[in-house]
Scaffold this active site. Structure first.
Site, mmCIF file in Angstrom:
data_model
loop_
_atom_site.group_PDB
_atom_site.id
_atom_site.type_symbol
_atom_site.label_atom_id
_atom_site.label_comp_id
_atom_site.label_asym_id
_atom_site.label_seq_id
_atom_site.Cartn_x
_atom_site.Cartn_y
_atom_site.Cartn_z
ATOM 1 C CG HIS A 102 -19.729 -10.393 14.606
ATOM 2 N ND1 HIS A 102 -20.031 -10.391 16.023
ATOM 3 C CD2 HIS A 102 -19.505 -9.135 14.645
ATOM 4 C CE1 HIS A 102 -19.825 -9.425 16.569
ATOM 5 N NE2 HIS A 102 -19.607 -8.433 15.722
ATOM 6 C CG ASP A 106 -27.087 2.983 14.147
ATOM 7 O OD1 ASP A 106 -26.947 2.402 15.315
ATOM 8 O OD2 ASP A 106 -27.621 2.484 13.131
ATOM 9 C CD GLN A 119 -17.558 5.228 19.988
ATOM 10 O OE1 GLN A 119 -18.263 5.257 18.928
ATOM 11 N NE2 GLN A 119 -16.229 4.665 19.752
ATOM 12 C CG ASP A 157 -18.760 -4.379 12.601
ATOM 13 O OD1 ASP A 157 -18.188 -4.531 13.484
ATOM 14 O OD2 ASP A 157 -20.014 -3.879 13.010
HETATM 15 N N1 SAM Z 1 -22.346 -4.266 15.046
HETATM 16 C C1 SAM Z 1 -22.511 -3.049 15.591
HETATM 17 C C2 SAM Z 1 -23.810 -2.538 14.840
HETATM 18 O O1 SAM Z 1 -24.170 -2.964 14.042
HETATM 19 O O2 SAM Z 1 -24.100 -1.317 15.126
HETATM 20 C C3 SAM Z 1 -21.126 -1.992 15.180
HETATM 21 C C4 SAM Z 1 -20.195 -2.630 16.379
HETATM 22 S S1 SAM Z 1 -18.699 -2.103 16.514
HETATM 23 C C5 SAM Z 1 -18.404 -1.864 18.075
HETATM 24 C C6 SAM Z 1 -18.741 -0.438 15.650
HETATM 25 C C7 SAM Z 1 -17.423 0.247 15.737
HETATM 26 O O3 SAM Z 1 -17.257 1.387 14.680
HETATM 27 C C8 SAM Z 1 -17.014 1.026 17.191
HETATM 28 O O4 SAM Z 1 -15.870 0.224 17.431
HETATM 29 C C9 SAM Z 1 -16.688 2.405 16.748
HETATM 30 O O5 SAM Z 1 -15.582 2.906 17.301
HETATM 31 C C10 SAM Z 1 -16.242 2.315 14.979
HETATM 32 N N2 SAM Z 1 -16.454 3.642 14.452
HETATM 33 C C11 SAM Z 1 -17.371 4.383 14.219
HETATM 34 N N3 SAM Z 1 -17.152 5.615 13.566
HETATM 35 C C12 SAM Z 1 -15.955 4.895 13.013
HETATM 36 C C13 SAM Z 1 -15.101 5.783 12.035
HETATM 37 N N4 SAM Z 1 -15.339 6.928 11.323
HETATM 38 N N5 SAM Z 1 -13.843 5.222 11.491
HETATM 39 C C14 SAM Z 1 -13.549 3.821 12.149
HETATM 40 N N6 SAM Z 1 -14.339 3.198 12.976
HETATM 41 C C15 SAM Z 1 -15.407 3.985 13.384
#
Ligand code: SAM
Length: 293
Positions: free
Chosen positions: A65, A162, A34, A159
């Site tokens: 959080h 989208d 990303q 967490d």
């Molecule tokens: N608080 C934020 C929200 O509500 O949108 C989310 C924050 S956190 C940065 C989201 C994390 O999900 C990112 O670090 C992203 O790399 C991770 N992520 C996305 N798809 C994923 C997957 N399939 N497996 C593991 N992590 C994933």
């Protein structure tokens, strides 16, 4: 020459959205998973965006959080093992590890760059959590992890971003079914589910997918200023329906025993968070009626 301020326009909605003045860009790079940008804003401090969507800011991160961790952990009451899917900025594991009875936390993040850049540019999010001996950090797709692990957890916290890009795999029926497999008896799955007023179809999608898998599927809310458009919906899924209706006195006792201060979460906010507005209840009823037809 007057420098025209630069702005990041959030791209979550093509027709509408928020913009942030970028006074300083600290990191901007396509990680292969990303586009990761971390920048400074005069009002919200340091801000992270992934693929143009605001993920977290220094000023308001505590709301999300605290609510995505303390509600399931204190509702359950006897949590020792937690799985965090996503959570790259470290805010969730920071809050989970404040619970001294928790023995093991596994965090499965797909993108190492998010962890590394958050450690460097958003150090207060993790606040040392990544060095806690109770934490095991794995870099892989969370959907793959839950399909393969033989470990079991009391609470699973998704967490994620989208349901676009790498996050899409974490909003499917299969993912929820595998999470159910990975939960101990009476365990709870909670997942970030977008801003209900703007993404109500995503709330309905999650409800449609989780209801056949869990005896008690529903939502609770949190007001996160930079998740624009109203209350953030946090999906709740468990086979123990009593967990959602714990009396506030019980939650208050558990919170006092936990022995730490919060800035948004209170036992009263915990209980009230499950009260949903009529338009959301109507949208969930629509899903129930369609399933019964
Ligand atoms: N608080 C934020 C929200 O509500 O949108 C989310 C924050 S956190 C940065 C989201 C994390 O999900 C990112 O670090 C992203 O790399 C991770 N992520 C996305 N798809 C994923 C997957 N399939 N497996 C593991 N992590 C994933």
């Amino acid at each position: 020459m007057s420098s025209v301020p630069e702005f990041l326009n959030e791209t979550l909605y093509a027709e509408w959205g928020q913009r942030f003045q970028q006074t300083k860009t600290l990191f901007s790079f396509d990680t292969g998973f990303q586009k990761l940008v971390i920048f400074e804003n005069p009002l919200f401090g340091r801000v992270m965006a992934l693929d143009g969507v605001i993920q977290t800011t220094e000023k308001d991160e505590f709301v999300y959080h605290e609510m995505l961790t303390h509600v399931p952990i204190l509702a359950h009451g006897k949590v020792t093992d937690v799985l965090v899917i996503g959570g790259g900025d470290g805010g969730i594991v920071r809050e989970v590890l404040r619970h001294k009875n928790i023995k093991h936390v596994t965090m499965v993040e797909i993108d190492p760059a998010v962890v590394e850049m958050s450690k460097k540019h958003l150090p207060n999010h993790s606040a040392g959590a990544f060095e806690d001996p109770r934490l095991k950090l794995e870099y892989m797709d969370g959907a793959k992890f839950v399909a393969e692990t033989e470990k079991r957890y009391d609470v699973i916290i998704t967490d994620s971003t989208d349901p676009i890009g790498p996050g899409e795999a974490l909003f499917t029926h299969d993912y929820y079914a595998q999470c159910k497999r990975c939960l101990k008896d009476g365990g709870v799955l909670v997942t970030q589910n977008g801003v209900g007023f703007m993404q109500l179809s995503e709330t309905q999608d999650t409800y449609r997918r989780q209801s056949p898998i869990f005896k008690d599927a529903g939502f609770y809310v949190a007001a996160v200023p930079t998740y624009v458009g109203g209350n953030m919906h946090l999906a709740w899924a468990t086979d123990n329906a009593t967990l959602r209706t714990q009396p506030v006195e019980e939650i208050r006792q558990r919170f006092q025993a936990a022995g730490f201060k919060t800035r948004y979460y209170t036992p009263e906010v915990h209980v009230a968070a499950f009260a949903l507005p009529q338009y959301v209840l109507d949208a969930l009823k629509e899903v129930e009626l369609a399933a019964a037809a």
